[in-house]
Design a protein around this motif. Structure first.
Motif, PDB file in Angstrom:
ATOM      1  N   ALA A  47       0.829  -1.204   0.000  1.00 24.18           N
ATOM      2  CA  ALA A  47       0.000   0.000   0.000  1.00 24.18           C
ATOM      3  C   ALA A  47       0.863   1.254   0.000  1.00 24.18           C
ATOM      4  CB  ALA A  47      -0.938   0.001   1.203  1.00 24.18           C
ATOM      5  N   ASP A  48       2.004   1.196   0.678  1.00 25.21           N
ATOM      6  CA  ASP A  48       2.887   2.361   0.712  1.00 25.21           C
ATOM      7  C   ASP A  48       3.509   2.660  -0.646  1.00 25.21           C
ATOM      8  OD1 ASP A  48       2.562   3.043   3.396  1.00 25.21           O
ATOM      9  OD2 ASP A  48       3.996   1.524   4.024  1.00 25.21           O
ATOM     10  N   ARG A  49       3.594   1.657  -1.509  1.00 21.98           N
ATOM     11  CA  ARG A  49       4.186   1.863  -2.831  1.00 21.98           C
ATOM     12  C   ARG A  49       3.140   2.209  -3.882  1.00 21.98           C
ATOM     13  NH1 ARG A  49       7.332  -3.362  -3.724  1.00 21.98           N
ATOM     14  NH2 ARG A  49       5.985  -4.114  -2.092  1.00 21.98           N
ATOM     15  N   GLY A  50       1.914   2.476  -3.480  1.00 25.46           N
ATOM     16  CA  GLY A  50       0.916   2.971  -4.415  1.00 25.46           C
ATOM     17  C   GLY A  50      -0.005   1.929  -5.022  1.00 25.46           C
ATOM     18  N   HIS A  51      -0.026   0.719  -4.521  1.00 25.69           N
ATOM     19  CA  HIS A  51      -0.957  -0.289  -5.025  1.00 25.69           C
ATOM     20  C   HIS A  51      -2.355   0.088  -4.537  1.00 25.69           C
ATOM     21  CE1 HIS A  51      -2.971  -4.127  -5.634  1.00 25.69           C
ATOM     22  NE2 HIS A  51      -2.038  -4.365  -6.534  1.00 25.69           N
ATOM     23  N   ALA A  52      -3.216   0.476  -5.463  1.00 26.44           N
ATOM     24  CA  ALA A  52      -4.513   1.064  -5.106  1.00 26.44           C
ATOM     25  C   ALA A  52      -5.397   0.128  -4.294  1.00 26.44           C
ATOM     26  CB  ALA A  52      -5.241   1.515  -6.369  1.00 26.44           C
ATOM     27  N   VAL A  53      -5.480  -1.126  -4.684  1.00 25.46           N
ATOM     28  CA  VAL A  53      -6.369  -2.055  -3.973  1.00 25.46           C
ATOM     29  C   VAL A  53      -5.857  -2.282  -2.549  1.00 25.46           C
ATOM     30  CG1 VAL A  53      -7.298  -4.397  -3.933  1.00 25.46           C
ATOM     31  CG2 VAL A  53      -7.163  -3.147  -6.099  1.00 25.46           C
ATOM     32  N   ALA A  54      -4.554  -2.462  -2.412  1.00 23.53           N
ATOM     33  CA  ALA A  54      -3.989  -2.660  -1.072  1.00 23.53           C
ATOM     34  C   ALA A  54      -4.207  -1.420  -0.214  1.00 23.53           C
ATOM     35  CB  ALA A  54      -2.505  -2.988  -1.174  1.00 23.53           C
ATOM     36  N   ALA A  55      -4.019  -0.239  -0.809  1.00 22.36           N
ATOM     37  CA  ALA A  55      -4.226   1.005  -0.063  1.00 22.36           C
ATOM     38  C   ALA A  55      -5.676   1.126   0.387  1.00 22.36           C
ATOM     39  CB  ALA A  55      -3.826   2.208  -0.922  1.00 22.36           C
ATOM     40  N   ARG A  56      -6.609   0.791  -0.510  1.00 19.25           N
ATOM     41  CA  ARG A  56      -8.035   0.864  -0.154  1.00 19.25           C
ATOM     42  C   ARG A  56      -8.366  -0.102   0.970  1.00 19.25           C
ATOM     43  NH1 ARG A  56     -11.478  -2.682  -2.595  1.00 19.25           N
ATOM     44  NH2 ARG A  56     -10.473  -2.371  -4.600  1.00 19.25           N
ATOM     45  N   GLU A  57      -7.931  -1.346   0.826  1.00 17.28           N
ATOM     46  CA  GLU A  57      -8.240  -2.355   1.842  1.00 17.28           C
ATOM     47  C   GLU A  57      -7.645  -1.985   3.198  1.00 17.28           C
ATOM     48  OE1 GLU A  57     -10.266  -5.024   1.584  1.00 17.28           O
ATOM     49  OE2 GLU A  57     -10.749  -4.412  -0.464  1.00 17.28           O
TER      50      GLU A  57
ATOM     51  N   GLY B   8      -6.803   1.057   4.187  1.00 14.07           N
ATOM     52  CA  GLY B   8      -7.511   2.246   4.661  1.00 14.07           C
ATOM     53  C   GLY B   8      -8.840   1.903   5.301  1.00 14.07           C
ATOM     54  N   GLN B   9      -9.607   1.045   4.638  1.00 11.46           N
ATOM     55  CA  GLN B   9     -10.902   0.660   5.209  1.00 11.46           C
ATOM     56  C   GLN B   9     -10.722  -0.129   6.497  1.00 11.46           C
ATOM     57  OE1 GLN B   9     -12.752  -0.824   1.411  1.00 11.46           O
ATOM     58  NE2 GLN B   9     -14.491   0.309   2.255  1.00 11.46           N
ATOM     59  N   ALA B  10      -9.726  -0.996   6.542  1.00 12.34           N
ATOM     60  CA  ALA B  10      -9.487  -1.768   7.764  1.00 12.34           C
ATOM     61  C   ALA B  10      -9.128  -0.846   8.922  1.00 12.34           C
ATOM     62  CB  ALA B  10      -8.372  -2.785   7.522  1.00 12.34           C
ATOM     63  N   LEU B  11      -8.310   0.150   8.645  1.00 13.61           N
ATOM     64  CA  LEU B  11      -7.919   1.078   9.711  1.00 13.61           C
ATOM     65  C   LEU B  11      -9.071   1.974  10.153  1.00 13.61           C
ATOM     66  CD1 LEU B  11      -4.390   2.067   8.380  1.00 13.61           C
ATOM     67  CD2 LEU B  11      -4.880   0.829  10.506  1.00 13.61           C
ATOM     68  N   LEU B  12      -9.990   2.263   9.253  1.00 12.21           N
ATOM     69  CA  LEU B  12     -11.137   3.113   9.593  1.00 12.21           C
ATOM     70  C   LEU B  12     -12.297   2.332  10.213  1.00 12.21           C
ATOM     71  CD1 LEU B  12     -11.161   5.430   6.474  1.00 12.21           C
ATOM     72  CD2 LEU B  12     -10.873   6.176   8.840  1.00 12.21           C
ATOM     73  N   GLU B  13     -12.469   1.092   9.793  1.00 13.27           N
ATOM     74  CA  GLU B  13     -13.660   0.337  10.189  1.00 13.27           C
ATOM     75  C   GLU B  13     -13.368  -0.862  11.082  1.00 13.27           C
ATOM     76  OE1 GLU B  13     -15.166  -0.730   6.354  1.00 13.27           O
ATOM     77  OE2 GLU B  13     -15.912   1.286   5.947  1.00 13.27           O
ATOM     78  N   GLY B  14     -12.113  -1.160  11.309  1.00  9.94           N
ATOM     79  CA  GLY B  14     -11.762  -2.358  12.060  1.00  9.94           C
ATOM     80  C   GLY B  14     -12.044  -2.240  13.540  1.00  9.94           C
ATOM     81  N   PRO B  15     -11.672  -3.281  14.291  1.00  7.56           N
ATOM     82  CA  PRO B  15     -11.870  -3.269  15.746  1.00  7.56           C
ATOM     83  C   PRO B  15     -11.123  -2.104  16.383  1.00  7.56           C
ATOM     84  CG  PRO B  15     -11.124  -5.423  14.968  1.00  7.56           C
ATOM     85  CD  PRO B  15     -11.049  -4.495  13.807  1.00  7.56           C
TER      86      PRO B  15
ATOM     87  N   ARG C 196      -7.589   7.221   6.587  1.00  5.37           N
ATOM     88  CA  ARG C 196      -7.953   8.237   5.590  1.00  5.37           C
ATOM     89  C   ARG C 196      -6.829   8.420   4.578  1.00  5.37           C
ATOM     90  NH1 ARG C 196      -7.464  13.182   8.144  1.00  5.37           N
ATOM     91  NH2 ARG C 196      -5.359  12.985   7.357  1.00  5.37           N
ATOM     92  N   ASP C 197      -5.591   8.468   5.063  1.00  7.95           N
ATOM     93  CA  ASP C 197      -4.448   8.659   4.169  1.00  7.95           C
ATOM     94  C   ASP C 197      -4.341   7.525   3.138  1.00  7.95           C
ATOM     95  OD1 ASP C 197      -3.870  11.004   5.502  1.00  7.95           O
ATOM     96  OD2 ASP C 197      -2.198  10.146   6.662  1.00  7.95           O
ATOM     97  N   TYR C 198      -4.549   6.291   3.582  1.00  9.86           N
ATOM     98  CA  TYR C 198      -4.493   5.169   2.643  1.00  9.86           C
ATOM     99  C   TYR C 198      -5.646   5.220   1.640  1.00  9.86           C
ATOM    100  CZ  TYR C 198      -0.543   2.800   4.787  1.00  9.86           C
ATOM    101  OH  TYR C 198       0.712   2.477   5.230  1.00  9.86           O
ATOM    102  N   LEU C 199      -6.816   5.581   2.103  1.00  6.61           N
ATOM    103  CA  LEU C 199      -7.936   5.729   1.155  1.00  6.61           C
ATOM    104  C   LEU C 199      -7.644   6.836   0.145  1.00  6.61           C
ATOM    105  CD1 LEU C 199     -11.342   5.274   3.011  1.00  6.61           C
ATOM    106  CD2 LEU C 199     -10.363   3.877   1.215  1.00  6.61           C
ATOM    107  N   GLU C 200      -7.056   7.919   0.608  1.00  2.00           N
ATOM    108  CA  GLU C 200      -6.686   9.015  -0.300  1.00  2.00           C
ATOM    109  C   GLU C 200      -5.697   8.538  -1.363  1.00  2.00           C
ATOM    110  OE1 GLU C 200      -7.998  11.922  -0.565  1.00  2.00           O
ATOM    111  OE2 GLU C 200      -8.848  12.435   1.383  1.00  2.00           O
ATOM    112  N   LEU C 201      -4.726   7.701  -0.975  1.00  2.00           N
ATOM    113  CA  LEU C 201      -3.781   7.137  -1.944  1.00  2.00           C
ATOM    114  C   LEU C 201      -4.524   6.333  -3.010  1.00  2.00           C
ATOM    115  CD1 LEU C 201      -0.800   5.772   0.210  1.00  2.00           C
ATOM    116  CD2 LEU C 201      -0.692   7.563  -1.530  1.00  2.00           C
TER     117      LEU C 201
END
Length: 171
Positions: free
Chosen positions: A2-12, A14-21, A31-36
């Motif tokens: 995700a740090d290297r710009g892979h969009a699907v990994a960044a989205r996943e 980002g959502q895990a960090l926003l919606e996870g336990p 938010r930053d990963y979703l923005e990427l």
């Protein structure tokens, strides 16, 4: 990845960090990963971030104009979840302006492409008569109406009562 710009990994991520336990939640990094992912053109990330920016439920600061831009762009590109989200929001009129015809059009477009959540939202709106001209709200009528809408070429028939089924004739 995700740090290297892979969009699907960044989205996943980002959502895990926003919606996870709760112990793993990190709103800023999420938010930053979703923005990427959005910057990389990921439609799902556009839809997810757009929905999250509509309210403060996700922990993000609401940004309705940006949410609308993200959802509209994703919907225009064919993202069914964004079509459905815009439809629900226009029918509710809580965050976006109350525009029932436009909301129904978004939902019908999503339903025609197979989005079942949009189908449920459209039938629910019909049953509540939420801005749709409807004197005959009932489950059976809602289903007939929706089936007619989905089978119609371009007309929505929002203001019309669905045709009554023909009586069954006993043999």
């Amino acid at each position: 990845m995700a740090d290297r710009g892979h969009a699907v990994a960044a989205r996943e991520l980002g959502q895990a960090l926003l919606e996870g336990p709760a112990p793993f939640r990190d709103i800023v990094r999420g938010r930053d990963y979703l923005e990427l992912a959005v910057e990389a053109g990921d439609l799902y990330a556009q839809g997810a971030l757009g929905r999250m920016l509509l309210s403060d439920d996700s922990g993000l600061v609401p940004d309705v104009p940006r949410a609308h831009r993200l959802l509209s762009a994703a919907a225009e590109a064919g993202h069914l979840g964004s079509l459905s989200a815009l439809g629900r929001e226009y029918l509710a009129g809580d965050v976006l302006p109350f525009r029932p015809e436009q909301g129904a059009r978004y939902l019908v477009s999503a339903v025609r492409r197979g989005h079942e959540e949009a189908r449920f939202s459209l039938v629910s709106a019909y049953l509540r008569a939420n801005g749709l001209t409807n004197r005959y709200a009932g489950r059976r009528e809602a289903r007939l109406w929706l089936d007619g809408v989905i089978q119609a070429d371009d007309s929505l028939a929002l203001a019309e009562r669905p045709p009554a089924p023909e009586p069954r004739r006993e043999g």
